[in-house]
Design a protein around this motif. Sequence first.
Motif, PDB file in Angstrom:
ATOM      1  N   LEU A 116       0.843  -1.213  -0.165  1.00  0.00           N
ATOM      2  CA  LEU A 116       0.196  -0.570   0.012  1.00  0.00           C
ATOM      3  C   LEU A 116       1.166   1.127   0.171  1.00  0.00           C
ATOM      4  O   LEU A 116       0.631   2.244  -0.737  1.00  0.00           O
ATOM      5  CB  LEU A 116      -1.466   0.264   1.656  1.00  0.00           C
ATOM      6  CG  LEU A 116      -2.411  -0.784   0.636  1.00  0.00           C
ATOM      7  CD1 LEU A 116      -2.786  -1.027   2.338  1.00  0.00           C
ATOM      8  CD2 LEU A 116      -2.891  -0.835   0.114  1.00  0.00           C
TER       9      LEU A 116
ATOM     10  N   ASP B  74       1.428   4.614  -4.693  1.00  0.00           N
ATOM     11  CA  ASP B  74       1.260   6.019  -4.861  1.00  0.00           C
ATOM     12  C   ASP B  74       2.482   6.882  -5.846  1.00  0.00           C
ATOM     13  O   ASP B  74       2.141   6.999  -6.860  1.00  0.00           O
ATOM     14  CB  ASP B  74       1.083   7.321  -3.751  1.00  0.00           C
ATOM     15  CG  ASP B  74      -0.561   6.722  -3.380  1.00  0.00           C
ATOM     16  OD1 ASP B  74      -1.321   6.809  -3.986  1.00  0.00           O
ATOM     17  OD2 ASP B  74      -0.482   7.229  -1.911  1.00  0.00           O
TER      18      ASP B  74
ATOM     19  N   LYS C 273       2.613   3.509  -8.531  1.00  0.00           N
ATOM     20  CA  LYS C 273       1.121   2.762  -9.444  1.00  0.00           C
ATOM     21  C   LYS C 273       0.851   2.660 -10.825  1.00  0.00           C
ATOM     22  O   LYS C 273       0.972   2.873 -11.860  1.00  0.00           O
ATOM     23  CB  LYS C 273       0.804   5.159 -10.696  1.00  0.00           C
ATOM     24  CG  LYS C 273       1.211   6.116  -9.524  1.00  0.00           C
ATOM     25  CD  LYS C 273       1.195   7.399 -10.503  1.00  0.00           C
ATOM     26  CE  LYS C 273       0.989   9.200  -9.974  1.00  0.00           C
ATOM     27  NZ  LYS C 273       1.329   8.490  -8.744  1.00  0.00           N
TER      28      LYS C 273
ATOM     29  N   GLU D 105      -8.593  -2.116   0.372  1.00  0.00           N
ATOM     30  CA  GLU D 105      -7.694  -1.101   0.691  1.00  0.00           C
ATOM     31  C   GLU D 105      -7.175  -0.422  -0.936  1.00  0.00           C
ATOM     32  O   GLU D 105      -7.299   0.882  -0.835  1.00  0.00           O
ATOM     33  CB  GLU D 105      -6.656  -1.045   1.762  1.00  0.00           C
ATOM     34  CG  GLU D 105      -5.704   0.656   2.231  1.00  0.00           C
ATOM     35  CD  GLU D 105      -6.624   0.562   2.609  1.00  0.00           C
ATOM     36  OE1 GLU D 105      -6.513   2.674   2.132  1.00  0.00           O
ATOM     37  OE2 GLU D 105      -7.917   0.902   3.219  1.00  0.00           O
TER      38      GLU D 105
ATOM     39  N   LYS E  19     -10.081   1.296  -2.805  1.00  0.00           N
ATOM     40  CA  LYS E  19     -10.162   3.202  -2.584  1.00  0.00           C
ATOM     41  C   LYS E  19      -9.533   3.879  -2.582  1.00  0.00           C
ATOM     42  O   LYS E  19      -9.211   5.524  -2.780  1.00  0.00           O
ATOM     43  CB  LYS E  19     -10.389   3.127  -0.916  1.00  0.00           C
ATOM     44  CG  LYS E  19     -11.116   2.096  -0.998  1.00  0.00           C
ATOM     45  CD  LYS E  19     -11.497   1.853   1.587  1.00  0.00           C
ATOM     46  CE  LYS E  19     -11.985   1.239   1.745  1.00  0.00           C
ATOM     47  NZ  LYS E  19     -11.407   0.952   3.657  1.00  0.00           N
ATOM     48  N   ARG E  20      -7.967   4.432  -3.597  1.00  0.00           N
ATOM     49  CA  ARG E  20      -7.221   4.678  -3.716  1.00  0.00           C
ATOM     50  C   ARG E  20      -7.344   4.688  -5.592  1.00  0.00           C
ATOM     51  O   ARG E  20      -7.196   4.484  -6.234  1.00  0.00           O
ATOM     52  CB  ARG E  20      -5.683   4.348  -2.803  1.00  0.00           C
ATOM     53  CG  ARG E  20      -5.516   3.405  -1.473  1.00  0.00           C
ATOM     54  CD  ARG E  20      -4.278   4.096  -1.203  1.00  0.00           C
ATOM     55  NE  ARG E  20      -4.650   3.890   0.350  1.00  0.00           N
ATOM     56  CZ  ARG E  20      -3.248   3.596   0.653  1.00  0.00           C
ATOM     57  NH1 ARG E  20      -2.278   3.890  -0.096  1.00  0.00           N
ATOM     58  NH2 ARG E  20      -3.477   2.914   2.290  1.00  0.00           N
ATOM     59  N   ASP E  21      -6.700   6.660  -5.704  1.00  0.00           N
ATOM     60  CA  ASP E  21      -6.124   6.705  -6.876  1.00  0.00           C
ATOM     61  C   ASP E  21      -5.721   6.025  -7.881  1.00  0.00           C
ATOM     62  O   ASP E  21      -5.595   5.351  -9.308  1.00  0.00           O
ATOM     63  CB  ASP E  21      -6.483   8.185  -6.613  1.00  0.00           C
ATOM     64  CG  ASP E  21      -7.705   9.064  -6.344  1.00  0.00           C
ATOM     65  OD1 ASP E  21      -8.220   8.824  -6.534  1.00  0.00           O
ATOM     66  OD2 ASP E  21      -7.080  10.248  -6.042  1.00  0.00           O
TER      67      ASP E  21
ATOM     68  N   ARG F   2      -7.573   2.263  -8.114  1.00  0.00           N
ATOM     69  CA  ARG F   2      -9.101   2.181  -8.538  1.00  0.00           C
ATOM     70  C   ARG F   2      -9.233   0.836  -9.713  1.00  0.00           C
ATOM     71  O   ARG F   2      -9.721   0.423  -9.499  1.00  0.00           O
ATOM     72  CB  ARG F   2      -9.563   3.693  -8.431  1.00  0.00           C
ATOM     73  CG  ARG F   2     -11.108   2.902  -7.882  1.00  0.00           C
ATOM     74  CD  ARG F   2     -11.642   4.419  -7.878  1.00  0.00           C
ATOM     75  NE  ARG F   2     -11.293   4.612  -6.185  1.00  0.00           N
ATOM     76  CZ  ARG F   2     -11.618   6.575  -6.484  1.00  0.00           C
ATOM     77  NH1 ARG F   2     -10.611   7.239  -6.845  1.00  0.00           N
ATOM     78  NH2 ARG F   2     -11.089   6.266  -3.988  1.00  0.00           N
TER      79      ARG F   2
END
Length: 131
Positions: free
Chosen positions: A51, A55, A58, A79, A82-84, A87
């Motif tokens: 997790l 970011d 990607k 989880e 939920k994350r850009d 997703r």
Amino acid sequence: MNITAEASGGAAQCRRILLVDDSADAALAMSMLLEALGHEVRTEHDGPRALASIDDFKPDVVVLDIGLPGMNGFDVAREMRKRDATRSALLLALTGWGSDADRQSAFDAGFDHHLTKPVTIGDLEALLARP
């Protein structure tokens, strides 16, 4: 990236793949295979680290073991959805957990596909080649 790699049966688009498996040997073997097919691979061995890496990495695809220590793959998948950054990523469960209930739990958690170990390279390539 628009790099292509020759895969058995044709050319496949290079994907950024996050591989999450607590078995260092299994993760190394799978990452070497995926890299040989022309993909960019980042490997993590637990849910929190996976997790934490999404970011900046990607990933286009996440290959995720379910039987992880601490935070299992179902929780990680929930989880990630939920994350850009993940997703819309292709989420593949690659696990030894193969019962019908395990499959349903995987889909309920947000996985797109459930693969039971050992997976054939043909099955994996077919999923990675989809747009």
